[in-house]
Structure formats: C-alpha cells, structure tokens
Design a protein around this motif. Structure first.
Motif, PDB file in Angstrom:
ATOM      1  N   ILE A  68      -9.218   1.235   9.141  1.00  0.00           N
ATOM      2  CA  ILE A  68      -8.444  -0.005   9.124  1.00  0.00           C
ATOM      3  C   ILE A  68      -8.668  -0.755   7.816  1.00  0.00           C
ATOM      4  N   SER A  69      -7.552  -1.177   7.200  1.00  0.00           N
ATOM      5  CA  SER A  69      -7.598  -1.969   5.979  1.00  0.00           C
ATOM      6  C   SER A  69      -6.921  -3.316   6.196  1.00  0.00           C
ATOM      7  N   VAL A  70      -7.209  -4.250   5.282  1.00  0.00           N
ATOM      8  CA  VAL A  70      -6.497  -5.523   5.246  1.00  0.00           C
ATOM      9  C   VAL A  70      -6.017  -5.777   3.820  1.00  0.00           C
ATOM     10  N   VAL A  71      -4.894  -6.463   3.710  1.00  0.00           N
ATOM     11  CA  VAL A  71      -4.433  -7.012   2.437  1.00  0.00           C
ATOM     12  C   VAL A  71      -4.239  -8.509   2.624  1.00  0.00           C
ATOM     13  N   TYR A  83      -3.830  -3.077   9.106  1.00  0.00           N
ATOM     14  CA  TYR A  83      -3.061  -1.854   9.369  1.00  0.00           C
ATOM     15  C   TYR A  83      -3.990  -0.659   9.258  1.00  0.00           C
ATOM     16  N   ARG A  84      -3.517   0.492   9.690  1.00  0.00           N
ATOM     17  CA  ARG A  84      -4.323   1.708   9.567  1.00  0.00           C
ATOM     18  C   ARG A  84      -3.962   2.398   8.250  1.00  0.00           C
ATOM     19  N   ASP A  85      -4.955   2.574   7.425  1.00  0.00           N
ATOM     20  CA  ASP A  85      -4.762   3.166   6.104  1.00  0.00           C
ATOM     21  C   ASP A  85      -4.855   4.692   6.176  1.00  0.00           C
ATOM     22  N   ASP A 130       0.867  -1.176   0.000  1.00  0.00           N
ATOM     23  CA  ASP A 130       0.000   0.000   0.000  1.00  0.00           C
ATOM     24  C   ASP A 130       0.903   1.226   0.000  1.00  0.00           C
ATOM     25  N   ALA A 131       0.722   2.120  -0.950  1.00  0.00           N
ATOM     26  CA  ALA A 131       1.613   3.267  -1.120  1.00  0.00           C
ATOM     27  C   ALA A 131       1.248   4.446  -0.238  1.00  0.00           C
ATOM     28  N   GLN A 132       0.184   4.326   0.544  1.00  0.00           N
ATOM     29  CA  GLN A 132      -0.309   5.487   1.287  1.00  0.00           C
ATOM     30  C   GLN A 132      -0.992   5.017   2.556  1.00  0.00           C
TER      31      GLN A 132
END
Length: 415
Positions: free
Chosen positions: A244-247, A233-235, A210-212
């Motif tokens: 909060i996002s997930v990959v 993680y926190r986006d 994630d670039a940001q």
C-alpha cells in the motif's frame, strides 16, 4: 424472518467520543430500511453537512441496470431517485458507483460506462445534481485520453467548498512498457491518475500520480485539517510486490508515492482488495489487507504527522481475513475499522476500535452471512449523530428475500 435473525446476531458498540478517549460498550445497531428495489447491490455512503447521509446503489433494470440514490438518516429516507439508467453500464462486484457531496450541497455521483467491445473497456462518468438528486447534469468524463481501456476504481473526495478531486485507475498505457527496468518481463502497467472538478462542472487537467499500480484494487482518499489530501492505493513494483502506498496533494502539487509499510507481498495477480484511509486533524489511519508470507491479515497503521510517516502496523484480524476494509477516525487517537473474515459460521463482518499504539481490545461481530453470495465491500460513514454501515446482503434461505438474489442492509449506531 431475516430481520429477526439479523438482530439476534448483531453486536455493536456505543461510541462515546471525547478529545482523547472512545469507550466501547455492547449495543445493537438500529436496522434502517432504505427505499431499495429488487436485487440491489454495492451501496456506498457519504455524510452531508446537515447530519444526513446520501446513499447510492445499483439495481437490475430490464436488460440493463440503474444507479439510484436516496438521502436520509435513522428517521427516514427520501424516495429512491435515479442517477442513470442504461443497458451499457459496466457492473462489477468490486468496481462500483459512488456518490459524494460538495460542502455547498451539490451532489456528485460516478458510475462506469462501457466504451468499446473489449471486456474491460469502460469509462468513469460523473454527474452533478443541485437539487438532491432529482435532476442530474450530462455526464462528465474525468480522464481525457480517449482510449477504449479500463478506467475505474474511482474515488470522489470534496476538498474545498466547490471542488473535489477524482482519482482512478487507468489502463491507457496497458501493454506498454512503463516499467523502470527495461528487461522486466511484466507486459503492462496500470496508472493512478487524478483531476479536479468544480460544482459547476469545470474539469482540470488529468494528472499522472503513479505510472505503475495494481490493476483492480479500490482507491481511497481523505482530507487533512490543513487542506492537504492523502490518497491510498495498492502499488506494484517490477518484481510484483503489491503493498500500500500514499500520495499527497500539498499546495497544489502531488508528492511522489510512499509506502505505508513494506509487507513485501509478492503476488502475480491483483487481489481485488484496496485500502481505506481517513484523517482527523493531523492524524491519519490506513487499513489494508495483505497475504504476505502466505498469511492473510488485516493491518492498521496510524500517522501522527498528516501521513508523512506511518507507525508500525498492527494486525487486527482473527486469522482468516478476507479483507475488504473500511476506516473512520473517531478522534485523534482512535479509529473504527471494519473488515470481512471467514469463520466457521460463515462470512463475517467484523469491527473494532484501534488506538494509536494499541491493537483492538475486542473484535465485534456486525453480522454473519450464510447466504449464497457475499457481502462484498461494506461501507461506513460518520455523522455528528453516529456511524452508518451498509453492505450487500445475499438472500438467506427461509428469509422474506429468499426468492431474490440480494438486498442492501443499512444499520446505524448512535453516539
């Protein structure tokens, strides 16, 4: 005495696990005595295949610091063993070393090493040990950019018998325009990156996930029953929404980021408050802190399909949440969540068992801290015997540690 005072305020629970139900009954945890020295801080835990746990922590050492570890359980611990000693360690209450174990028994420990004159120029260093921490390899740096910039908030997660992933926040592009909107006034961007490391020290390519992202919230990772990996993680968006996002790592490929839930928390600075993720079978749970709409809260969301979609979140705090969460799946319906909250009595570590579709039936007090400092980020781990919980315990006036700043507290609840 601190011990007796602590015992008197601890409330815990018996975890009676079956395939579909976890019962909660009041019980006092057993207080353990790991071999920490003077003023230790920031413990982390990892469960070994043989039922023991390995714990790492940091202590002052002359003009510098030392990262140490021990292996043990409720019956006792090995002597403290040194991972690294240096005058150039980067020491931070929120960005701290950790330790993990490959299924083959090899230990992997990470710490942060200063690199350059900038206040946040430091690198992630990883060392390996094949003899339970008696000796360690030369450090391995998972990021390959060579910039003197921030690299931290790392997570180590074994994914096969002899391989782990390392994920971290990376400032190699800091103050460079990577935002999707060219007209954005935001001057910088942190990245989420990952690599794989084998137990014999072979490092794979450094990959952008994630670039940001938010700049200083802890990352968290878990492995599903099919071997897929989820990272939480926190986006961060162009408009400063920091949810909060997930990959997902599936068949060797990383997915695009997906939001767990749109809290729409708009905040112009990092809250230093990362999520926690865990999984059992195809059920995953994420716990996190948010202060959207100026309402501090701890939320929990479950996924019944391996993190591809999360149910609506449930709020579990009592109204004065500070966050600093951790999460463990007890069975495929129930998760144990811990968090920190401010109460009139002091800073409190709470725990509760949340079930899919049901908020916590009872929030239970683990400890009330009245010392001149914080418990920081309590950490849990689960073995076949029960649950271990560790935190930094500030010295309390009138205690046996009152002439020092802090100690490390470790407790255990048997299944």
């Amino acid at each position: 005495m601190l011990r007796s005072a602590f015992v008197s305020i601890v409330t815990a629970f018996v975890l009676i696990a079956t395939s579909s139900f976890v019962a909660a009954e009041p019980l006092q945890f057993v207080i353990l005595d790991p071999p920490v020295g003077l003023d230790p801080q920031e413990p982390t835990l990892f469960a070994l295949n043989d039922g023991r746990v390995v714990m790492s922590w940091t202590e002052p050492d002359g003009d510098g610091f030392v990262v140490k570890m021990t292996v043990g359980n409720f019956s006792g611990w090995t002597e403290a063993r040194t991972i690294v000693r240096s005058n150039d360690l980067f020491i931070n209450w929120a960005d701290f070393p950790s330790i993990a174990a490959f299924p083959d028994g090899t230990l992997a420990a990470h710490w942060l090493q200063e690199d350059g004159d900038g206040p946040f120029a430091y690198d992630v260093n990883i060392a390996l040990s094949a003899d339970e921490g008696r000796t360690w390899s030369a450090p391995i740096v998972p990021h390959q950019d060579g910039t003197q910039s921030q690299h931290g908030f790392a997570t180590l997660m074994p994914i096969t018998e002899n391989a782990l992933i390392s994920v971290w926040l990376d400032a190699r592009a800091y103050k460079k325009d990577l935002f999707s909107d060219p007209a954005s006034e935001l001057p910088d961007a942190m990245q989420l990156r990952a690599t794989q490391l084998t137990s014999d020290g072979i490092l794979s390519e450094d990959i952008l996930l994630d670039a940001q992202t938010c700049s200083c919230c802890q990352t968290s990772a878990t492995v599903l029953s099919d071997g897929d990996v989820l990272v939480a993680y926190r986006d961060r968006t162009d408009t400063e929404i920091r949810d909060i996002s997930v990959v997902r790592l599936e068949d060797g490929q990383w997915s695009k980021p997906s939001i767990v839930h749109k809290d729409n928390w708009k905040i112009s600075g990092c809250p230093v408050n990362g999520p926690a993720i865990d999984a059992l079978g195809e059920t995953a749970v994420v716990a996190w802190y948010t202060a959207a709409n100026d309402t501090p809260a701890v939320k929990v969301a479950f996924s019944k399909n391996g993190g591809r979609y999360f149910d609506a979140p449930m709020r579990i705090d009592l109204g004065e949440a500070a966050g600093r969460v951790d999460a463990l799946m007890l069975n495929e319906q129930t998760a144990l969540i811990t968090w920190v909250e401010w109460q009139e009595a002091g800073e409190v570590i709470f725990a509760c068992q949340a079930r899919i579709g049901e908020p916590c039936g009872q929030q239970q007090t683990i400890t009330v801290n009245t010392g001149a400092g914080s418990v920081n980020f309590p950490r849990m781990v689960q073995t076949s015997d029960g649950v271990y919980l560790a935190w930094t315990q500030p010295a309390i006036e009138g205690s046996e540690q009152q002439n020092h700043k802090a100690t490390v507290r470790v407790i255990f609840a048997r299944f």
